[in-house]
Design an enzyme around this catalytic site. Structure first.
Site, mmCIF file in Angstrom:
data_model
loop_
_atom_site.group_PDB
_atom_site.id
_atom_site.type_symbol
_atom_site.label_atom_id
_atom_site.label_comp_id
_atom_site.label_asym_id
_atom_site.label_seq_id
_atom_site.Cartn_x
_atom_site.Cartn_y
_atom_site.Cartn_z
ATOM 1 N N ASP A 60 0.890 -1.165 0.000
ATOM 2 C CA ASP A 60 0.000 0.000 0.000
ATOM 3 C C ASP A 60 0.928 1.214 0.000
ATOM 4 O O ASP A 60 1.660 1.438 0.977
ATOM 5 C CB ASP A 60 -0.867 -0.043 1.268
ATOM 6 N N SER A 138 -1.826 14.519 -13.788
ATOM 7 C CA SER A 138 -3.144 14.709 -14.391
ATOM 8 C C SER A 138 -3.253 16.146 -14.874
ATOM 9 O O SER A 138 -2.489 17.013 -14.423
ATOM 10 C CB SER A 138 -4.213 14.440 -13.320
ATOM 11 N N TYR A 151 -7.888 15.704 -5.074
ATOM 12 C CA TYR A 151 -7.186 15.129 -6.236
ATOM 13 C C TYR A 151 -6.260 16.182 -6.853
ATOM 14 O O TYR A 151 -5.085 15.923 -7.096
ATOM 15 C CB TYR A 151 -8.210 14.636 -7.256
ATOM 16 N N ALA A 153 -5.100 18.900 -5.467
ATOM 17 C CA ALA A 153 -4.022 19.227 -4.518
ATOM 18 C C ALA A 153 -2.920 18.173 -4.575
ATOM 19 O O ALA A 153 -1.728 18.504 -4.582
ATOM 20 C CB ALA A 153 -4.592 19.323 -3.096
ATOM 21 N N SER A 154 -3.313 16.907 -4.650
ATOM 22 C CA SER A 154 -2.306 15.835 -4.650
ATOM 23 C C SER A 154 -1.461 15.857 -5.919
ATOM 24 O O SER A 154 -0.262 15.580 -5.878
ATOM 25 C CB SER A 154 -2.969 14.464 -4.480
ATOM 26 N N LYS A 155 -2.079 16.203 -7.044
ATOM 27 C CA LYS A 155 -1.335 16.213 -8.312
ATOM 28 C C LYS A 155 -0.477 17.481 -8.441
ATOM 29 O O LYS A 155 0.635 17.427 -8.976
ATOM 30 C CB LYS A 155 -2.292 16.062 -9.500
HETATM 31 N N1 LIG Z 1 -8.021 7.395 -15.784
HETATM 32 C C1 LIG Z 1 -7.911 8.694 -15.917
HETATM 33 O O1 LIG Z 1 -8.794 9.360 -16.496
HETATM 34 C C2 LIG Z 1 -6.678 9.388 -15.396
HETATM 35 C C3 LIG Z 1 -6.448 10.697 -15.822
HETATM 36 C C4 LIG Z 1 -5.318 11.361 -15.355
HETATM 37 C C5 LIG Z 1 -4.458 10.742 -14.479
HETATM 38 N N2 LIG Z 1 -4.710 9.482 -14.071
HETATM 39 C C6 LIG Z 1 -3.785 8.889 -13.102
HETATM 40 O O2 LIG Z 1 -3.334 7.641 -13.579
HETATM 41 C C7 LIG Z 1 -2.960 6.826 -12.472
HETATM 42 C C8 LIG Z 1 -3.555 5.441 -12.671
HETATM 43 O O3 LIG Z 1 -4.960 5.544 -12.655
HETATM 44 P P1 LIG Z 1 -5.920 4.596 -13.522
HETATM 45 O O4 LIG Z 1 -6.777 5.485 -14.320
HETATM 46 O O5 LIG Z 1 -5.172 3.521 -14.188
HETATM 47 O O6 LIG Z 1 -6.852 4.035 -12.324
HETATM 48 P P2 LIG Z 1 -7.225 2.563 -11.844
HETATM 49 O O7 LIG Z 1 -7.650 1.730 -12.998
HETATM 50 O O8 LIG Z 1 -8.193 2.765 -10.735
HETATM 51 O O9 LIG Z 1 -5.841 1.999 -11.274
HETATM 52 C C9 LIG Z 1 -5.272 2.537 -10.111
HETATM 53 C C10 LIG Z 1 -4.143 1.639 -9.643
HETATM 54 O O10 LIG Z 1 -3.572 2.231 -8.473
HETATM 55 C C11 LIG Z 1 -3.507 1.234 -7.452
HETATM 56 N N3 LIG Z 1 -3.619 1.810 -6.124
HETATM 57 C C12 LIG Z 1 -4.581 2.628 -5.641
HETATM 58 N N4 LIG Z 1 -4.336 2.921 -4.356
HETATM 59 C C13 LIG Z 1 -3.189 2.271 -4.024
HETATM 60 C C14 LIG Z 1 -2.422 2.173 -2.829
HETATM 61 N N5 LIG Z 1 -2.786 2.795 -1.695
HETATM 62 N N6 LIG Z 1 -1.306 1.410 -2.858
HETATM 63 C C15 LIG Z 1 -0.934 0.764 -3.981
HETATM 64 N N7 LIG Z 1 -1.621 0.817 -5.135
HETATM 65 C C16 LIG Z 1 -2.738 1.564 -5.141
HETATM 66 C C17 LIG Z 1 -4.683 0.295 -7.737
HETATM 67 O O11 LIG Z 1 -4.380 -0.967 -7.170
HETATM 68 P P3 LIG Z 1 -5.220 -1.662 -5.966
HETATM 69 O O12 LIG Z 1 -6.552 -0.980 -5.890
HETATM 70 O O13 LIG Z 1 -5.284 -3.097 -6.387
HETATM 71 O O14 LIG Z 1 -4.378 -1.444 -4.759
HETATM 72 C C18 LIG Z 1 -4.636 0.247 -9.265
HETATM 73 O O15 LIG Z 1 -3.696 -0.713 -9.695
HETATM 74 C C19 LIG Z 1 -3.463 7.553 -11.216
HETATM 75 O O16 LIG Z 1 -2.391 8.194 -10.567
HETATM 76 C C20 LIG Z 1 -4.426 8.587 -11.761
HETATM 77 O O17 LIG Z 1 -4.511 9.732 -10.941
HETATM 78 C C21 LIG Z 1 -5.793 8.785 -14.514
#
Ligand SMILES: NC(=O)c1ccc[n+]([C@@H]2O[C@H](COP(=O)([O-])OP(=O)(O)OC[C@H]3O[C@@H](n4cnc5c(N)ncnc54)[C@H](OP(=O)(O)O)[C@@H]3O)[C@@H](O)[C@H]2O)c1
Length: 271
Positions: A60, A138, A151, A153-155
Site C-alpha cells: 500500500d 493529471s 485530487y 491538490a495531490s497532483k
Molecule cells: N483514468 C484517468 O482518467 C486518469 C487521468 C489522469 C491521471 N490518471 C492517473 O493515472 C494513475 C492510474 O490511474 P488509472 O486510471 O489507471 O486508475 P485505476 O484503474 O483505478 O488503477 C489505479 C491503480 O492504483 C492502485 N492503487 C490505488 N491505491 C493504491 C495504494 N494505496 N497502494 C498501492 N496501489 C494503489 C490500484 O491498485 P489496488 O486498488 O489493487 O491497490 C490500481 O492498480 C493515477 O495516478 C491517476 O490519478 C488517470
C-alpha cells in the site's frame, strides 16, 4: 533491440488501468517489471502469462514501510532499478464543503506521499544507474478541478515535488518527468471517493469514448524512452492547460460549466 530490454522498471499500482497496461508493454519489450498493489491475488491475477520477468508485490503506497519493502524486494531480486513510474492513485468527486477531510488526507497519502516514499527509497539505485523517475499526474495537476479539491491538490503537490527533484538532480544524469493523461478509460472513476469516503461505484463519463489505458501507456513508455520533461495528453487536456495559462478567469467559467454538466454533478448542490 528495445531500449527497455533487461531494464528494471518499477510501476506502482499495476493491478488495473494505466499501470497494468504499462507493465504489459514493458514486459513485451523485454524489461524486468515490478508492480505493486494492495491485493496480491488481484495483482498477480492480471498477469497470468508472465514468468520470471515479473515481480508482483503487495504494498500500500500510503504506508512508508510497504514502499521501503517493495523497493528492497526489487533491488534484492534484480540488483537495482532503472525506471520508476509513480502511477498508483485514486480520485474523488464531492464538494469541498461537504467533504469529510479524511478523504482529502487519503488522496494526499496515496497520490502524493506514495510517490514521495517510493521515490525516496528507489532514488539511490536510480541515480547510480542514471535512470528515470516518472510521475503519472493529471490535467488536474495544472488546473484545479471543481469537486476534485483533494485530487488536484495531490497532483499539484506531486508536480512541485518532481520539478524540485528534477532540478536537484540536474547534473546527475538522472531524469525526472511527469505525464498528464486526459480522461482515460479505467477503473478510477468507479472507485473515486465520494463526500464520506465511500466509492462512487459508477463513472459519470461514457468510458467507451475515452482514450484507452493501453494507448495512454504507449505514450508514457515512449516519453520515458525519449526522456521527455512533461507530456500533456489529449486535445482537451492541452487546450485546458494552455487556456488556463493565458486566460485564467475565463478558464474558471469554462471548467465550472464543463463539470456542472456531468450527471449528478455535486456543483448542482449550490444551485
Ligand atoms: N483514468 C484517468 O482518467 C486518469 C487521468 C489522469 C491521471 N490518471 C492517473 O493515472 C494513475 C492510474 O490511474 P488509472 O486510471 O489507471 O486508475 P485505476 O484503474 O483505478 O488503477 C489505479 C491503480 O492504483 C492502485 N492503487 C490505488 N491505491 C493504491 C495504494 N494505496 N497502494 C498501492 N496501489 C494503489 C490500484 O491498485 P489496488 O486498488 O489493487 O491497490 C490500481 O492498480 C493515477 O495516478 C491517476 O490519478 C488517470
Amino acid at each position: 533491440m528495445s531500449a527497455f530490454q533487461n531494464k528494471v522498471i518499477v510501476i506502482t499500482g499495476g493491478s488495473s488501468g494505466i499501470g497494468k497496461a504499462l507493465a504489459n508493454i514493458a514486459l513485451s519489450q523485454g524489461a524486468r517489471v515490478a508492480v505493486c498493489g494492495r491485493d496480491r491475488n488481484k495483482l498477480s491475477g492480471q498477469f497470468p502469462q508472465a514468468g520470471e520477468q515479473l515481480l508482483c508485490f503487495q504494498a500500500d503506497v500510503s504506508k512508508e514501510q510497504d514502499c521501503a519493502a517493495f523497493v528492497e524486494a526489487v533491488v534484492t531480486k534484480w540488483g537495482g532499478i532503472d525506471v520508476l513510474v509513480n502511477n498508483a492513485g485514486i480520485s474523488m468527486r464531492a464538494l469541498f464543503e461537504e467533504l469529510d477531510l479524511k478523504v482529502l488526507k487519503e488522496l494526499m497519502d496515496i497520490n502524493f506521499w506514495g510517490a514521495v516514499y517510493v521515490t525516496k527509497y528507489a532514488l539511490p539505485s536510480i541515480r547510480q544507474r542514471k535512470g528515470v523517475i516518472a510521475g503519472v499526474s493529471s490535467i488536474a495537476g495544472y488546473r484545479g478541478l471543481p469537486c476534485r479539491t483533494g485530487y488536484s491538490a495531490s497532483k499539484f503537490a506531486m508536480q512541485g515535488f518532481l520539478e524540485a527533484l528534477r532540478t536537484e538532480l540536474l547534473h546527475t544524469g538522472t531524469h525526472v518527468m511527469w505525464v498528464c493523461p486526459g480522461f482515460i478509460a479505467s477503473n478510477i472513476r468507479n472507485v473515486a471517493r465520494g463526500a464520506d469516503g465511500s466509492a462512487q461505484k459508477e463513472t459519470p463519463l461514457d468510458e467507451s469514448k475515452l482514450m484507452s489505458a493501453e494507448e495512454c501507456a504507449g505514450i508514457i513508455i515512449k516519453g520515458i524512452e525519449r526522456r521527455k520533461r512533461t507530456i500533456v495528453m489529449t486535445g482537451q487536456g492541452k487546450l485546458t492547460v494552455w487556456m488556463n495559462k493565458l486566460f485564467p478567469s475565463l478558464s474558471d467559467k469554462l471548467v465550472y460549466n464543463h463539470f456542472l454538466k456531468e450527471p449528478d454533478s455535486p456543483l448542482q448542490h449550490y444551485k
